[in-house]
Design a protein around this motif. Structure first.
Motif, PDB file in Angstrom:
ATOM      1  N   GLY A 154     -43.386  12.957  11.532  1.00  0.00           N
ATOM      2  CA  GLY A 154     -43.984  12.021  12.461  1.00  0.00           C
ATOM      3  C   GLY A 154     -43.139  10.823  12.803  1.00  0.00           C
ATOM      4  O   GLY A 154     -43.668   9.751  13.130  1.00  0.00           O
ATOM      5  N   GLN A 155     -41.825  10.978  12.781  1.00  0.00           N
ATOM      6  CA  GLN A 155     -40.938   9.896  13.193  1.00  0.00           C
ATOM      7  C   GLN A 155     -39.615  10.471  13.689  1.00  0.00           C
ATOM      8  O   GLN A 155     -39.227  11.568  13.283  1.00  0.00           O
ATOM      9  CB  GLN A 155     -40.703   8.898  12.064  1.00  0.00           C
ATOM     10  CG  GLN A 155     -40.100   9.451  10.809  1.00  0.00           C
ATOM     11  CD  GLN A 155     -40.060   8.429   9.694  1.00  0.00           C
ATOM     12  OE1 GLN A 155     -40.602   8.650   8.627  1.00  0.00           O
ATOM     13  NE2 GLN A 155     -39.403   7.314   9.929  1.00  0.00           N
ATOM     14  N   PRO A 156     -38.943   9.739  14.596  1.00  0.00           N
ATOM     15  CA  PRO A 156     -37.695  10.262  15.160  1.00  0.00           C
ATOM     16  C   PRO A 156     -36.579  10.321  14.132  1.00  0.00           C
ATOM     17  O   PRO A 156     -36.497   9.483  13.225  1.00  0.00           O
ATOM     18  CB  PRO A 156     -37.368   9.270  16.278  1.00  0.00           C
ATOM     19  CG  PRO A 156     -38.090   8.019  15.907  1.00  0.00           C
ATOM     20  CD  PRO A 156     -39.327   8.450  15.185  1.00  0.00           C
ATOM     21  N   VAL A 157     -35.714  11.311  14.279  1.00  0.00           N
ATOM     22  CA  VAL A 157     -34.550  11.491  13.412  1.00  0.00           C
ATOM     23  C   VAL A 157     -33.322  11.594  14.313  1.00  0.00           C
ATOM     24  O   VAL A 157     -33.206  12.525  15.117  1.00  0.00           O
ATOM     25  CB  VAL A 157     -34.675  12.763  12.552  1.00  0.00           C
ATOM     26  CG1 VAL A 157     -33.394  12.973  11.730  1.00  0.00           C
ATOM     27  CG2 VAL A 157     -35.889  12.681  11.633  1.00  0.00           C
ATOM     28  N   ASP A 158     -32.412  10.651  14.202  1.00  0.00           N
ATOM     29  CA  ASP A 158     -31.171  10.688  14.977  1.00  0.00           C
ATOM     30  C   ASP A 158     -30.313  11.843  14.458  1.00  0.00           C
ATOM     31  O   ASP A 158     -29.923  11.848  13.288  1.00  0.00           O
ATOM     32  CB  ASP A 158     -30.425   9.360  14.813  1.00  0.00           C
ATOM     33  CG  ASP A 158     -29.184   9.254  15.695  1.00  0.00           C
ATOM     34  OD1 ASP A 158     -28.701  10.287  16.196  1.00  0.00           O
ATOM     35  OD2 ASP A 158     -28.675   8.126  15.860  1.00  0.00           O
ATOM     36  N   PRO A 159     -29.997  12.840  15.300  1.00  0.00           N
ATOM     37  CA  PRO A 159     -29.182  13.966  14.824  1.00  0.00           C
ATOM     38  C   PRO A 159     -27.828  13.537  14.270  1.00  0.00           C
ATOM     39  O   PRO A 159     -27.237  14.265  13.450  1.00  0.00           O
ATOM     40  CB  PRO A 159     -29.014  14.829  16.080  1.00  0.00           C
ATOM     41  CG  PRO A 159     -30.178  14.479  16.945  1.00  0.00           C
ATOM     42  CD  PRO A 159     -30.417  13.018  16.702  1.00  0.00           C
TER      43      PRO A 159
END
Length: 254
Positions: A154-159
């Protein structure tokens, strides 16, 4: 099944900034040229440039050991380095010369602050690259897998937390984890999948803020029962690879 290469990167100084590429020559048995060519040693690591061998990355100034490294922005052209970080003077020097390496070592020592040892050094060795795994020549991350992780936590993950050489779009999430030993066509280069990449604390550091702000290793294990994200491949037949090229579905092992 086919994926497209949407991003290509190298990391000339291990642990420091990514450099975006539009193309690269993949050479059998090698990593991308200039990838992890230099490393900053923070105290004696046991690495001997005259007889290079694999040394675990925690011996060096890398994100897993020193999150502040992510605050530095470095660029290498040939051996000419430029570096900057908030609150520190800009640095320019030639990593091909002792004076340049010593100057950058001093600059990194200032960046590390109290974590710096007395003998910070910049190391390189002829025909050697400081890879996370000595047999993991090229790293590939499936962006669908990253998005699946994002959805689960439920949160963004920078690749870019995963510091891969190639980012690809088009495979189902996590399908790559079952491809060990299979062939993979990357553009016109032929590779073999060596293994999934077991992730460490470096992924927990935000590459933009240099803050250790997300327990990604714990998230991976809690959500999937493993700590893997991405795959290592080894090049068997070389070729030039460009952003926009395809990564074809692997064949059967052997």
């Amino acid at each position: 099944m086919e994926a497209l290469i949407t991003g290509m990167f190298r990391y000339p100084i291990k642990g420091f900034s990514a450099e975006s590429l539009s193309e690269a020559d993949l050479v059998p048995g090698r990593a991308i040229a200039q990838d992890r060519r230099w490393v900053v040693e923070n105290g004696p690591s046991g690495f001997d440039p005259a007889a290079p061998r694999y040394v675990p990355k925690m011996k060096f100034a890398v994100l897993a050991a020193h999150p502040v490294v992510a605050s530095a922005r470095t660029r290498v052209e040939g051996t000419d380095l430029s570096a900057s970080a908030p609150g520190h003077p800009d640095f320019r020097g030639d990593l091909g010369a002792e004076a340049g390496r010593d100057g950058f070592a001093g600059w990194v020592g200032g960046l590390l602050g109290e974590d710096a040892h007395e003998d910070v050094r910049v190391l390189e060795a002829p025909d050697y690259q400081f890879l996370d795994h000595p047999a993991g020549h090229i790293s590939i991350v499936n962006l669908a897998s990253v998005r699946d992780l994002e959805a689960r936590i439920g949160q963004p993950v920078d690749p870019m937390r995963f510091r891969a050489n190639l980012y690809v779009e088009g495979w189902p999430p996590w399908v790559e984890n079952d491809w060990k030993g299979r062939s993979l066509l990357v553009g016109f280069a032929r590779t073999t999948v060596f293994a999934p990449i077991v992730r460490c604390a470096a992924t927990e550091v935000d590459p933009q803020t240099a803050e250790k702000d997300m327990p990604l290793v714990e998230h991976l294990f809690n959500q999937y029962g493993h700590r893997d994200c991405g795959i290592y491949v080894q090049v068997s037949h070389g070729g030039t690879v460009r952003v926009g090229d395809a990564c074809s579905t692997p064949g059967e092992p052997g």
